[in-house]
Enzyme design. Structure first.
Site, short mmCIF file in Angstrom:
data_model
loop_
_atom_site.label_atom_id
_atom_site.label_comp_id
_atom_site.label_asym_id
_atom_site.label_seq_id
_atom_site.Cartn_x
_atom_site.Cartn_y
_atom_site.Cartn_z
N HIS A 11 0.63 -0.77 -0.08
CA HIS A 11 -0.19 0.00 0.08
C HIS A 11 1.14 1.01 -0.16
CE1 HIS A 11 0.58 1.06 4.06
NE2 HIS A 11 0.26 1.81 4.39
N THR A 33 7.24 -2.92 -10.95
CA THR A 33 6.08 -1.65 -10.53
C THR A 33 5.32 -1.62 -11.21
OG1 THR A 33 6.95 -0.47 -12.24
CG2 THR A 33 8.38 0.24 -9.70
N LYS A 34 4.96 -2.87 -12.12
CA LYS A 34 3.99 -2.79 -12.56
C LYS A 34 3.43 -4.57 -13.01
CE LYS A 34 4.71 0.56 -16.64
NZ LYS A 34 5.20 0.60 -17.47
#
Length: 160
Positions: free
Chosen positions: A77, A117-118
């Site tokens: 998160h 990151t993806k």
């Protein structure tokens, strides 16, 4: 902060710290993370000193047969981004960092030290910072698969 919230947070942090150093990559360490609230299937391997979302462990799902390498970090998160899913038979290399709002596809491999990151498609090897796809996986990297067999079935991706 309420007294219940404080106690819950304290319990979570204590279990996280114990799990980082506890023996049992397939037993005690996994159990401690389940007690924290991480959604974990069966047959996982969690390496020494792995950090799995310190504040909201309930945002992490690790499915059956996945492996989390030593000192890997899963951050689930940040502001409005929530959740990380590690799908079946995926492997996260030592020192890799998985950022929020990412799914690591079934049978995929994140190489050591990579920063994801993806989301990663199923049966794909990613590498680098940020991690990019470099190969297609022919067979998941599991304990009963030799490195030779795994390597023979890798298919490099062409330059794009």
């Amino acid at each position: 902060m309420s007294k219940e919230g404080f106690i819950s947070g304290l319990k979570n942090r204590l279990l996280q710290n114990i799990a980082r150093n506890a023996p049992g990559a397939t037993s005690l360490r996994v159990r401690l993370h389940r007690w924290r609230g991480v959604h974990i299937g069966e047959g996982e391997w969690i390496g020494y000193d792995a950090i799995i979302e310190t504040s909201h462990p309930e945002y992490v799902t690790i499915k059956a047969g996945a492996a989390i390498g030593i000192r890997a970090v899963i951050i689930a998160h940040f502001r409005e981004l929530h959740g990380v899913v590690i799908e079946e038979d995926a492997s996260i290399g030592p020192g890799a960092i998985i950022m929020p709002n990412v799914t690591i596809g079934r049978g995929s491999v994140v190489t050591a030290g990579s920063v994801v990151t993806k989301s990663v498609p199923a049966m794909t090897v990613v590498q680098g910072n940020p991690a990019v796809p470099i190969a297609r996986v022919g067979v998941p990297l599991k304990i009963n698969i030799s490195l030779r067999e795994f390597s023979k079935k890798l298919r490099p991706l062409g330059k794009t």
